[in-house]
Structure formats: structure tokens, C-alpha cells
Design an enzyme around this catalytic site. Structure first.
Site, mmCIF file in Angstrom:
data_model
loop_
_atom_site.group_PDB
_atom_site.id
_atom_site.type_symbol
_atom_site.label_atom_id
_atom_site.label_comp_id
_atom_site.label_asym_id
_atom_site.label_seq_id
_atom_site.Cartn_x
_atom_site.Cartn_y
_atom_site.Cartn_z
ATOM 1 N N GLU A 1 16.867 -46.395 -4.969
ATOM 2 C CA GLU A 1 15.896 -46.240 -6.067
ATOM 3 C C GLU A 1 14.879 -45.122 -5.827
ATOM 4 O O GLU A 1 13.768 -45.164 -6.353
ATOM 5 C CB GLU A 1 15.187 -47.580 -6.356
ATOM 6 C CG GLU A 1 16.129 -48.614 -6.943
ATOM 7 C CD GLU A 1 15.524 -50.012 -7.078
ATOM 8 O OE1 GLU A 1 14.334 -50.178 -6.803
ATOM 9 O OE2 GLU A 1 16.273 -50.931 -7.473
ATOM 10 N N GLU B 1 23.003 -52.861 -8.286
ATOM 11 C CA GLU B 1 21.993 -53.906 -8.045
ATOM 12 C C GLU B 1 21.602 -54.485 -9.391
ATOM 13 O O GLU B 1 21.271 -53.752 -10.329
ATOM 14 C CB GLU B 1 20.769 -53.355 -7.301
ATOM 15 C CG GLU B 1 19.804 -54.473 -6.915
ATOM 16 C CD GLU B 1 18.534 -53.995 -6.210
ATOM 17 O OE1 GLU B 1 18.613 -53.088 -5.350
ATOM 18 O OE2 GLU B 1 17.465 -54.538 -6.541
#
Ligand SMILES: *[C@@H]1O[C@H](CO)[C@@H](O)[C@H](O)[C@H]1NC(C)=O
Ligand SMILES: *[C@@H]1O[C@H](CO)[C@@H](O)[C@H](O)[C@H]1NC(C)=O
Ligand SMILES: *[C@@H]1O[C@H](CO)[C@@H](O)[C@H](O)[C@H]1NC(C)=O
Ligand SMILES: *[C@@H]1O[C@H](CO)[C@@H](O)[C@H](O)[C@H]1NC(C)=O
Ligand SMILES: *[C@@H]1O[C@H](CO)[C@@H](O)[C@H](O)[C@H]1NC(C)=O
Ligand SMILES: *[C@@H]1O[C@H](CO)[C@@H](O)[C@H](O)[C@H]1NC(C)=O
Ligand SMILES: *[C@@H]1O[C@H](CO)[C@@H](O)[C@H](O)[C@H]1NC(C)=O
Length: 664
Positions: free
Chosen positions: A180, A256
């Protein structure tokens, strides 16, 4: 409920009653197939989410692992993704790096190696993925950035993959970039080059574990980058993809997802996205953050795991509904199976997918989860309606001659608590290639030619119990894990340490080992801290022997009523009792050390053991050094409760021994 098939056909032909047969849905491979299915998985880490699992005793630990990984038993997960520990806070704690320092290598720290081995033991076919969230500070040469020296970062990651093979015989299948965070094109190419050069051609790259853009544009812009990447992995896509990502022709994964409290709404969320990530987004793998909620529930995102195992002291664990939601897909498919093109939404809400092994086997999974019973934590879910409906599946192509299908059923009941999860029903007869069924709301069905699905079960584990009020640890164990039971590091890394040259009582200690601020993923504190115990504790005595190794800048603390962990660790409050190598002590109301309640002279210095004792009772607190009172009955207003903790005043070496808690 099944509908009288023949009867319905009769009615519909002669009386033309609509709503009896309901809508028709073809399951057909004669028009070609869809994408290859890559599996359903769980993510351990990001961060420290399996922390308490390793401290379970047998038989409970093996039972939990069976519910997660054993094929045809529970969740029967097909993918295990783990964090490559980077010594930094990554949501619910820190995970240790295999290289704390440039000249250091150790492939036995933490619990991810162990977890991968246990998963492989149960399912040798399980796909393994590694992804860094953070890196030790030396990787960035002190800068909070891993791409200035991309060759160093790539070597560091490749070392982890080699270590997995060398020390644990684990073949890592996929490797990610930086969770991320920004990716760097030069780094990705270099990583691919280094993998190939070091005999790891089979290890594929996932990028970039963030949003669809900018990675999609980047692969279009650069052929070499395009070739370096195997999978476009996105997080929390809300079941949607973007047309440009589809056009890349790369595998698309929700690498995810979920991150939702694991009650029945969580189970519903998971059921909806497992189907619709493919139906809406053509994503062929979905990975749950997290694998198992094995961290203190009062840390951020408490219980956002496929199941719950956060009480090693009692042995209690809970097989939550997402386990059985997962089983509806995983027990009747394998990575390498193929989706059919005939997947989609039902007219009155819900969705269906169909997969085949291309050798005649077929599994159809339906879900009719209503909006309010399947909301995930993110992104927002637009309103939609689902109502009870009759559907007819018409099996065509290779499947036209199937005569019956095994049926597995779940129904979430939010009114009367008559929820049933993963129940085997009587097989359905397929007559003339068709079968019909009335789908109620909030149901999951699997219709399958695979006949060996199983609802695994163990006797109930021991009942839930609070953390023991009386607790001690002399750290004399040399176990298989680097961390002492139940300590949850929130900044820094605390490891078992053996000092063979020490002639005295401190051969075995717990040592804080991070000496440089890592390349962080969250806002780590400037101090190190590990929490332990019961978040509800208010009146407590904590005592610990401490040893500062840093001569100039040494500082260590013990604390009670520590009220925060995870990404907000910097702003943690509590009662902190510090001693410093410069001979002073301090009592503060916060980890930052700004809210000073008392301070003075203590005569402390580095490389000497001291016993610190802190007592907190009602609105009063007191602190002793080596049994002598330094500070007494000072008024303390808040926080009112929290964990106990130990730590250091900066990233420095320090040791702890003979840790004792007495809580009321
Ligand atoms: C592993 O995969 C192979 C090939 O698909 C399959 O035959 C075998 O049954 C699988 N093993 C397990 C334990 O799932
Ligand atoms: C389905 O899979 C099983 C193994 O699970 C295999 O034995 C069988 O041949 C396959 N094909 C059909 C049509 O059932
Ligand atoms: C859902 O159904 C209700 C009641 O029939 C209706 O008012 C609403 O507009 C519907 N919502 C959607 C998103 O279709
Ligand atoms: C489904 O079909 C059955 C049998 O014909 C009928 O009793 C039932 O009302 C139908 N359900 C719906 C929602 O139309
Ligand atoms: C360490 O692991 C080995 C092999 O997995 C096991 O036999 C042994 O009991 C473990 N030791 C401890 C202290 O847990
Ligand atoms: C180990 O013990 C010896 C003897 O007490 C001491 O001099 C040394 O500093 C200790 N080492 C560490 C790393 O604590
Ligand atoms: C633990 O180890 C220390 C040395 O670090 C030793 O003095 C002590 O006796 C040990 N405690 C127990 C219970 O064995």
C-alpha cells in the site's frame, strides 16, 4: 428448498405461471471458459495478526491450524500470504526482520516461518506469498524510503526467499513490492532481474498491493515492466475492476480484502465478495486480511480474521462464520480450475459462479446476501435489494449429463439465531440437465460433483477466560520463537537473549534489538514498546529488572494502563516509569514523555541491573527502584485502564528480566 421440478415444468408449459420456475441460468462450457481460478487465501501479518497463535498449547494450536489449512476440513485455504517482517509497526504490532542489521541474518525469528511450515504440512499445494510492509532502517541508509538503493532492497527481499528455502524448505510462489505504498519501476525490474539471476525464476511478482492505478498505466507504458509482473494485486476493490486493468491480460487479484469484524455480517461480506470479485471484477484470487484474529482484541481492527484465536492462556478459540463461507468455495475447487463464462447476478439479487477442473467436475456457488448483512468495512456498499426467488440452473455442454450434485448450505439468520453453516443436504437430482431451487435471502449454496467435502469438527475448546491476573516470566525458555509469550511489540522488537558470559542471574533475558528507526509503514513511536495483559486492568502492580546497554542515551520504562496500540502508538497514554543512564527518573502520563507527573534523581546508569516496580491503584500511583520508594501516591486521573508495557526511550539495546504482574 428444492422445487418439484417436473411439476413446475408442467405448470409453466400449460398454465404459463411465471414465478414458479423463476428465472433460468445456463451453466455451460460450450461457449468457452473464463479465467483460471487462483485460490482463496488468508494473510498473516500486516501486522502481527498471528502473534498470539504461537502461544497456544496443544491440542488447541493444531486444531486451529486444521480449521484454517487442512483440506476438506474447514476453511481449507488455498493461499497463505505473510508479511516479511521489517521491524516496524504494521497495524497490530511489529514483526521482526530476518536482517535487523546489515551484517545480520536469522531465518528463525517471528512466527511466519513456522506458520508457513504448518500450512504446507496440511496442504502441500498451498500457494505462498511474501510481502514487505516495512524495512529495517539500514535498507534505506537511514532514510524513510526503500528505493534509493534498489539493489540493496532487492537483495534483502531475495535473501528472505532464499532463507525460506534453505532453512524451512519452503518455496515462495509470489513476492510483492511494498504494501500500500509507492512502487518504483526501476526496483521492480531489478527485483525480477535478481530473482532470475539467483535461480528464482519461478517466483512471480505481484504489484502493487494498492489501487488499480497507477500500476495499470505503468505496465502499459513499459514493456519490460509488463513482462516483470505476473499479477496485478489490488486492495479492497469493492468487487470492481477498471477496464484498463482487464486489458492488460494479467491475472487480477484482490490481494487484500475483507478486514471486517468476523460476526455473521462479516461472514456475509466474505461470501458476497468471494463470488462477486470474479462476477464483477474478474479477480481470480481473494485474500483475507487477516488470516486469524490472534492479537489483543483492543488493538485496531479487533477480530477482523477468518476465525478468532486470541486467548492462548485459556485455549479458547472460535471457529467464526467466515471459515464456513470460505469452505463453500475452497472445499470444491483447486487453484488451476477454471471459471465458466456463465457466471453472474440473479434477477432478484445475489450472484453465482461456476468452476470446473476441465475433467468433468463442476462446482456452482451461489450467494444471496442482503445489503445490511454483508457490508464490509470498506469500500462503501451501494444499496441493493435481494428477495426470495426460484432459480433454475440448466447444465449444458460437458455438464449436460450430470445426474446429481452434492449440496452444501449456509443460511445466516439474524432474527432467531437459527443460523446454519456449511451443512450437507441431500444431493439434488438433475433431470434433463436442469434443477430448480428456491433461494432465500442470506444463503450460500454449493452444488458440486465433488463428493468428499467435510465439515470438520473438534470438541469444544476450553471456555474463554481473561488474561491471568497473576503473571510472571523470567524469559528462561529457549523455545522455537524469538518472542516471549503474550508480549505484543508495538514499536521495536523484543527477543529472547542468552548471555553466556554472564555469571549471574541474567543469562536469559528479553532484549529490545532495533537500534535504528525502520523504514516505517505506520507512524511508529520514537520509543520502543511491547504491551501485554488485559486491556481492562485498572489496579495493577508491575515489576521488572531492567538493563540499559546504551551508555550515553540509555532509558527504559515499565508502564501500566497503556491505552493504545497499533498505528496510533505514538499517542499512547498510561503511567510510564522511566529510568535513564544519566542518573534520572521520570513518571509520565504518555509514551512520548511530555506529560511529566514527576521527575528527579535516581542514581541509575547503563550496564547495571535495576528492579523497577510500579503500582497503580484507583487515582494513585507509586514507583520503587530496587525496593526503595522514588515516588508515592501521586494523583493520576487517566487513562482508567489499559495494558501493561515495557520499553525503551529510543531505538537502543536494552534488556528485561523477571517480569511480574499482579492485577486486581
Ligand atoms: C495437490 O494438487 C494435486 C494436483 O492438482 C492434486 O492431485 C492433489 O490432490 C493435491 N493435494 C492436496 C493435499 O490437495
Ligand atoms: C472429479 O474429481 C474427482 C477427484 O476429486 C475425480 O476422481 C473425477 O474423475 C473427476 N471427474 C468427474 C466427472 O467427477
Ligand atoms: C429496494 O426495495 C425498496 C422497497 O421495495 C424500494 O423502495 C427501493 O427503492 C429498492 N432499492 C433498490 C436499490 O432497488
Ligand atoms: C418457488 O416455487 C415454489 C414451487 O412452485 C412455490 O411454492 C414458491 O412460491 C415459489 N417461490 C417464489 C419466491 O416464487
Ligand atoms: C520446536 O519445534 C520442534 C519441531 O517443530 C518441536 O519438536 C519442539 O517441541 C519445539 N520446541 C518447543 C520448545 O516448542
Ligand atoms: C553479558 O554479561 C557480561 C557479564 O556480566 C557483561 O559484561 C556483558 O555486558 C553482557 N552482555 C550483554 C550484551 O548484555
Ligand atoms: C533462570 O535463569 C537465571 C539465569 O538467567 C537463573 O539464575 C534462574 O535460576 C533461572 N530460573 C529458573 C526458574 O530456572
Amino acid at each position: 428448498m428444492y422445487i418439484g421440478n417436473q411439476f413446475c415444468v408442467f405448470l409453466s408449459i400449460f398454465l404459463y405461471i411465471s414465478g414458479c420456475l423463476g428465472e433460468n441460468y445456463d451453466i455451460d462450457d460450450s461457449l468457452g471458459l473464463g479465467q483460471t481460478f487462483d485460490g482463496i487465501g488468508g494473510l498473516s501479518g500486516g501486522g502481527a495478526t498471528s502473534r498470539l497463535l504461537v502461544n497456544y498449547e496443544e491440542p488447541y494450536q493444531s486444531q486451529i491450524l486444521d480449521y484454517l489449512f487442512k483440506p476438506k476440513f474447514g476453511a481449507s485455504l488455498q493461499i497463505l500470504k505473510v508479511e516479511i517482517g521489517g521491524d516496524a509497526q504494521t497495524t497490530d504490532g511489529t514483526e521482526p526482520s530476518h536482517m535487523h542489521y546489515e551484517d545480520d541474518e536469522n531465518y528463525f525469528r517471528g512466527y511466519e516461518w513456522w506458520l508457513m511450515v504448518e500450512a504446507k504440512k496440511r496442504n502441500p499445494n498451498i500457494t505462498l506469498i511474501g510481502l514487505p510492509w516495512a524495512f529495517p532502517g539500514w535498507v534505506g541508509n537511514g532514510k524513510n524510503w526503500p528505493y534509493d538503493f534498489p539493489d540493496i532492497t532487492a537483495s534483502y527481499v531475495v535473501a528472505w526467499i532464499h532463507g525460506a528455502k534453505k532453512y524451512h524448505d519452503l518455496d515462495i510462489d509470489y513476492i510483492g513490492i511494498w504494501n500500500e505504498k509507492s512502487f518504483n519501476v526501476k526496483y521492480i525490474k531489478l527485483l525480477r532481474y535478481l530473482l532470475d539471476k539467483r535461480g528464482l525464476e519461478k517466483v512471480k511478482i505481484i504489484a502493487s498491493d494498492d489501487l488499480w492505478e497507477p500500476i495499470t498505466s505503468a505496465v502499459f507504458a513499459d514493456k519490460e515492466l509488463y513482462d516483470a509482473i505476473e499479477v496485478l494485486g489490488v486492495h479492497y476493490p469493492g468487487t470492481k475492476t477498471v477496464p484498463r486493468a482487464l486489458k492488460t491480460g494479467k491475472k487480477l487479484w484482490s490481494s487484500e480484502d475483507y478486514s471486517t469484524f468476523n460476526d455473521n455480517v462479516g461472514g456475509g461480506c466474505w461470501a458476497r465478495i468471494l463470488n462477486q470479485n470474479y462476477v464483477n471484477g474478474k479477480m481470480t484470487a481473494t485474500i483475507s486480511w487477516n488470516l486469524v484474529a490472534s492479537y489483543y482484541e483492543n488493538l485496531p481492527f479487533g477480530r477482523d480474521g477468518i476465525m478468532t484465536a486470541n486467548e492462548p492462556w485459556s485455549g479458547n478459540y472460535v471457529v467464526e462464520s467466515p471459515v464456513w463461507t470460505t469452505a463453500h468455495t475452497t472445499q470444491f475447487t483447486e487453484p488451476g480450475w477454471t471459471y465458466l463464462q456463465t457466471v453472474g447476478h440473479f434477477t432478484h439479487g445475489g450472484s453465482y459462479v461456476a468452476l470446473t477442473d476441465q475433467r468433468g467436475n463442476l462446482s456452482i456457488i451461489t450467494e444471496t446476501m442482503t445489503h445490511d448483512h454483508s457490508v464490509c468495512i470498506r469500500p462503501p456498499l451501494r444499496p441493493y435489494n435481494v428477495t426470495v426467488q426460484n432459480v433454475t440452473f440448466n447444465l449444458k455442454g460437458t455438464f449436460a449429463f450430470i445426474s446429481q450434485l452434492d449440496v452444501w448450505h449456509s443460511k445466516f439468520d439474524f432474527k432467531t439465531d437459527k443460523t446454519v453453516l456449511f451443512q450437507k443436504l441431500d444431493p439434488v437430482k438433475v433431470i434433463g440437465g436442469s434443477f430448480s431451487i428456491e433461494l432465500d435471502v442470506d444463503e450460500i449454496y454449493t452444488f458440486t460433483t465433488i463428493t468428499n467435502g467435510q465439515r470438520g469438527t473438534y470438541p469444544d475448546p476450553p471456555p474463554s477466560a481473561p488474561f491471568p491476573k497473576s503473571y510472571r516470566d523470567d524469559f528462561n525458555v529457549s523455545g522455537n520463537f524469538s518472542e516471549a509469550p503474550n508480549f505484543a511489540d508495538q514499536t521495536g522488537v523484543f527477543e529472547y537473549f542468552t548471555n553466556l558470559t554472564d555469571p549471574g542471574p541474567h543469562v536469559f533475558t528479553l532484549r529490545q534489538v532495533v537500534t535504528q528507526r525502520p523504514i516505517t509503514w505506520a507512524a511508529d513511536a520514537d520509543q520502543t514498546i511491547s504491551v501485554i495483559g488485559d486491556y481492562a486492568w485498572h489496579d495493577v502492580m508491575v515489576s521488572c529488572d531492567v538493563y540499559m546497554e546504551a551508555v550515553q542515551t540509555g532509558g527504559v520504562f515499565i508502564a501500566a494502563r497503556v491505552d493504545r496500540g497499533g498505528g496510533v502508538i505514538r499517542s499512547t497514554r498510561g503511567v510510564f516509569f522511566w529510568v535513564y543512564a544519566d542518573g534520572t527518573y521520570k513518571i509520565t502520563n504518555d509514551l512520548r514523555g511530555l506529560a511529566v507527573l514527576a521527575k528527579g534523581s535516581a542514581g541509575t546508569r547503563a550496564r547495571t541491573w535495576y528492579t523497577l516496580t510500579l503500582r497503580v491503584q484507583g487515582n494513585y500511583a507509586s514507583a520503587d527502584l530496587n525496593g526503595y520508594s522514588l515516588w508515592k501516591n501521586a494523583v493520576l486521573l487517566n487513562p482508567l485502564h489499559g495494558w501493561v508495557a515495557i520499553g525503551t526511550s529510543s531505538f537502543q539495546l536494552a534488556q528485561f528480566d523477571n517480569f511480574v504482574i499482579e492485577a486486581e
